[in-house]
Write a protein that holds these residues in place. Structure first.
Motif, PDB file in Angstrom:
ATOM      1  N   GLU A   1      18.200  -1.618  11.621  1.00  0.00           N
ATOM      2  CA  GLU A   1      17.000  -1.075  10.952  1.00  0.00           C
ATOM      3  C   GLU A   1      17.220   0.218  10.270  1.00  0.00           C
ATOM      4  O   GLU A   1      17.938   1.157  10.695  1.00  0.00           O
ATOM      5  CB  GLU A   1      15.970  -0.896  12.340  1.00  0.00           C
ATOM      6  CG  GLU A   1      14.475  -0.739  11.615  1.00  0.00           C
ATOM      7  CD  GLU A   1      13.938  -2.373  11.380  1.00  0.00           C
ATOM      8  OE1 GLU A   1      13.617  -2.405  10.117  1.00  0.00           O
ATOM      9  OE2 GLU A   1      13.951  -3.143  12.145  1.00  0.00           O
ATOM     10  N   PHE A   2      16.558   0.459   9.161  1.00  0.00           N
ATOM     11  CA  PHE A   2      16.923   1.423   8.466  1.00  0.00           C
ATOM     12  C   PHE A   2      15.411   2.221   8.580  1.00  0.00           C
ATOM     13  O   PHE A   2      14.301   1.723   8.504  1.00  0.00           O
ATOM     14  CB  PHE A   2      16.839   1.032   6.705  1.00  0.00           C
ATOM     15  CG  PHE A   2      17.952   0.359   6.138  1.00  0.00           C
ATOM     16  CD1 PHE A   2      19.081   0.672   6.761  1.00  0.00           C
ATOM     17  CD2 PHE A   2      17.731  -0.608   5.533  1.00  0.00           C
ATOM     18  CE1 PHE A   2      20.221  -0.261   6.402  1.00  0.00           C
ATOM     19  CE2 PHE A   2      19.056  -1.669   5.057  1.00  0.00           C
ATOM     20  CZ  PHE A   2      20.151  -1.318   5.689  1.00  0.00           C
ATOM     21  N   LEU A   3      15.667   3.505   8.992  1.00  0.00           N
ATOM     22  CA  LEU A   3      14.351   4.281   9.237  1.00  0.00           C
ATOM     23  C   LEU A   3      14.386   5.582   8.518  1.00  0.00           C
ATOM     24  O   LEU A   3      15.476   6.397   8.234  1.00  0.00           O
ATOM     25  CB  LEU A   3      14.295   4.835  10.678  1.00  0.00           C
ATOM     26  CG  LEU A   3      14.196   3.615  11.672  1.00  0.00           C
ATOM     27  CD1 LEU A   3      15.546   3.103  12.187  1.00  0.00           C
ATOM     28  CD2 LEU A   3      13.499   3.967  12.846  1.00  0.00           C
ATOM     29  N   SER A   4      13.144   6.267   7.844  1.00  0.00           N
ATOM     30  CA  SER A   4      13.282   7.627   7.733  1.00  0.00           C
ATOM     31  C   SER A   4      13.302   8.303   8.846  1.00  0.00           C
ATOM     32  O   SER A   4      13.079   8.011   9.854  1.00  0.00           O
ATOM     33  CB  SER A   4      11.971   7.592   6.621  1.00  0.00           C
ATOM     34  OG  SER A   4      10.879   7.585   7.578  1.00  0.00           O
ATOM     35  N   MET A   5      13.276   9.839   8.482  1.00  0.00           N
ATOM     36  CA  MET A   5      13.224  10.641   9.616  1.00  0.00           C
ATOM     37  C   MET A   5      11.816  10.384  10.490  1.00  0.00           C
ATOM     38  O   MET A   5      11.962  10.925  11.552  1.00  0.00           O
ATOM     39  CB  MET A   5      13.590  12.084   9.134  1.00  0.00           C
ATOM     40  CG  MET A   5      14.926  12.297   8.747  1.00  0.00           C
ATOM     41  SD  MET A   5      15.362  14.036   8.258  1.00  0.00           S
ATOM     42  CE  MET A   5      14.777  14.787   9.518  1.00  0.00           C
ATOM     43  N   ASP A   6      10.897  10.322   9.856  1.00  0.00           N
ATOM     44  CA  ASP A   6       9.713  10.175  10.565  1.00  0.00           C
ATOM     45  C   ASP A   6       9.271   8.596  10.930  1.00  0.00           C
ATOM     46  O   ASP A   6       8.149   8.235  11.298  1.00  0.00           O
ATOM     47  CB  ASP A   6       8.518  10.754   9.758  1.00  0.00           C
ATOM     48  CG  ASP A   6       8.303  10.153   8.290  1.00  0.00           C
ATOM     49  OD1 ASP A   6       9.270   9.613   7.701  1.00  0.00           O
ATOM     50  OD2 ASP A   6       7.140  10.192   7.881  1.00  0.00           O
ATOM     51  N   GLY A   7      10.674   7.728  11.080  1.00  0.00           N
ATOM     52  CA  GLY A   7      10.450   6.614  11.810  1.00  0.00           C
ATOM     53  C   GLY A   7       9.861   5.354  10.861  1.00  0.00           C
ATOM     54  O   GLY A   7       9.709   4.290  11.342  1.00  0.00           O
ATOM     55  N   VAL A   8       9.646   5.562   9.296  1.00  0.00           N
ATOM     56  CA  VAL A   8       9.161   4.632   8.494  1.00  0.00           C
ATOM     57  C   VAL A   8      10.264   3.677   8.309  1.00  0.00           C
ATOM     58  O   VAL A   8      11.311   3.895   7.948  1.00  0.00           O
ATOM     59  CB  VAL A   8       8.620   5.100   7.332  1.00  0.00           C
ATOM     60  CG1 VAL A   8       8.196   3.988   6.330  1.00  0.00           C
ATOM     61  CG2 VAL A   8       7.395   5.994   7.443  1.00  0.00           C
ATOM     62  N   VAL A   9       9.908   2.257   8.366  1.00  0.00           N
ATOM     63  CA  VAL A   9      10.660   1.300   8.134  1.00  0.00           C
ATOM     64  C   VAL A   9      10.329   0.429   6.829  1.00  0.00           C
ATOM     65  O   VAL A   9      11.027  -0.580   6.491  1.00  0.00           O
ATOM     66  CB  VAL A   9      10.972   0.329   9.226  1.00  0.00           C
ATOM     67  CG1 VAL A   9      11.623   0.971  10.443  1.00  0.00           C
ATOM     68  CG2 VAL A   9       9.686  -0.261   9.670  1.00  0.00           C
ATOM     69  N   GLN A  10       8.928   0.700   6.351  1.00  0.00           N
ATOM     70  CA  GLN A  10       8.598  -0.008   5.275  1.00  0.00           C
ATOM     71  C   GLN A  10       9.506  -0.110   3.826  1.00  0.00           C
ATOM     72  O   GLN A  10       9.477   1.160   3.538  1.00  0.00           O
ATOM     73  CB  GLN A  10       7.136   0.233   5.100  1.00  0.00           C
ATOM     74  CG  GLN A  10       6.312  -0.704   3.869  1.00  0.00           C
ATOM     75  CD  GLN A  10       4.817  -0.213   4.168  1.00  0.00           C
ATOM     76  OE1 GLN A  10       4.356   0.315   4.916  1.00  0.00           O
ATOM     77  NE2 GLN A  10       4.040  -0.829   3.149  1.00  0.00           N
ATOM     78  N   ALA A  11       9.658  -1.035   3.137  1.00  0.00           N
ATOM     79  CA  ALA A  11      10.343  -1.021   2.086  1.00  0.00           C
ATOM     80  C   ALA A  11      11.252  -0.337   1.749  1.00  0.00           C
ATOM     81  O   ALA A  11      11.316   0.554   0.700  1.00  0.00           O
ATOM     82  CB  ALA A  11       8.903  -1.003   0.749  1.00  0.00           C
ATOM     83  N   PRO A  12      12.352  -0.175   2.432  1.00  0.00           N
ATOM     84  CA  PRO A  12      13.525   0.635   2.033  1.00  0.00           C
ATOM     85  C   PRO A  12      14.183   0.456   0.760  1.00  0.00           C
ATOM     86  O   PRO A  12      14.843   1.214   0.203  1.00  0.00           O
ATOM     87  CB  PRO A  12      14.442   0.510   3.239  1.00  0.00           C
ATOM     88  CG  PRO A  12      14.238  -1.018   3.795  1.00  0.00           C
ATOM     89  CD  PRO A  12      12.722  -1.110   3.534  1.00  0.00           C
ATOM     90  N   GLY A  13      14.193  -0.797   0.570  1.00  0.00           N
ATOM     91  CA  GLY A  13      15.240  -1.271  -0.485  1.00  0.00           C
ATOM     92  C   GLY A  13      14.647  -1.469  -2.023  1.00  0.00           C
ATOM     93  O   GLY A  13      15.504  -1.612  -2.821  1.00  0.00           O
TER      94      GLY A  13
END
Length: 206
Positions: A8-20
């Motif tokens: 899983e790809f996550l931002s530092m605040d845990g968001v996984v939506q639409a990374p690409g």
């Protein structure tokens, strides 16, 4: 018996939506799509290619499946370490809306998906890999079915968006079994669940 792994790809605040990309998932007015792209580098590419060395089959949510099915069949290089696996190996897509999955070697899972995934573990020897597919992952997390988490944490905060570990997730303790960083600053964390959390307190000595 295979193990189920989640990448899983996550931002530092845990968001996984639409990374690409901007149009991967604009639901709920999400306008930050494509947030991982500025950090993609050779280190990340090599890390991801290495993960695909151990895969026997893929478990995908509907949205991730549709994104992958629209892109990866166009990569026809048989030596590509990712496309060669995605285009040939079995793919199981969890969906309540799809009647069929046209991408080569794809099967729709409906009904009691956690039960069917638990049965699939017995049919393979190495890894059943989940990539993205946060909704599917959450349904399996609720049944302790994910054996290993590969979390790529990107140095960016988005402030909104879908998260992997939403409120109400099953409380779980983890052990860190591997870690690293890419030159662009992505933290590569491999964790395994180890049951329910334990708790304590720091008390001042009297």
């Amino acid at each position: 018996m295979a193990k189920i792994t989640l990448t899983e790809f996550l931002s530092m605040d845990g968001v996984v939506q639409a990374p690409g990309g901007p149009d991967e998932d604009r639901s709920n007015g999400f306008e930050h799509g494509g947030w991982l792209v500025p950090f993609a580098d050779e280190d990340m590419e090599n890390y991801m290619a290495g993960l695909f060395d151990a895969v026997d089959a893929f478990l995908l949510g509907r949205r991730t499946y549709e994104i992958f099915a629209a892109a990866w069949p166009k990569v026809t290089d048989e030596n590509d370490p990712i496309a060669s696996r995605l285009n040939t190996l079995p793919k199981y897509v969890a969906s309540t809306t799809l009647d069929k999955a046209d991408w080569h070697n794809s099967t729709v899972l409906s009904g009691n998906v956690p039960e069917k995934v638990a049965a699939l573990k017995k049919e393979f020897d190495r890894e059943l890999q989940i990539h993205g597919s946060a909704t599917l992952a959450q349904s399996l997390m609720a049944h302790d079915l994910i054996d290993e988490y590969r979390l790529l944490v990107f140095p960016v905060v988005l402030g909104k968006g879908k998260r992997l570990f939403e409120e109400g997730v099953l409380p779980t303790a983890f052990e860190l079994v591997d870690s690293g960083t890419t030159r662009s600053g992505v933290a590569l964390l491999t964790c395994r669940p180890k049951g329910r959390p334990t708790y304590g307190t720091f008390e001042l000595a009297e």
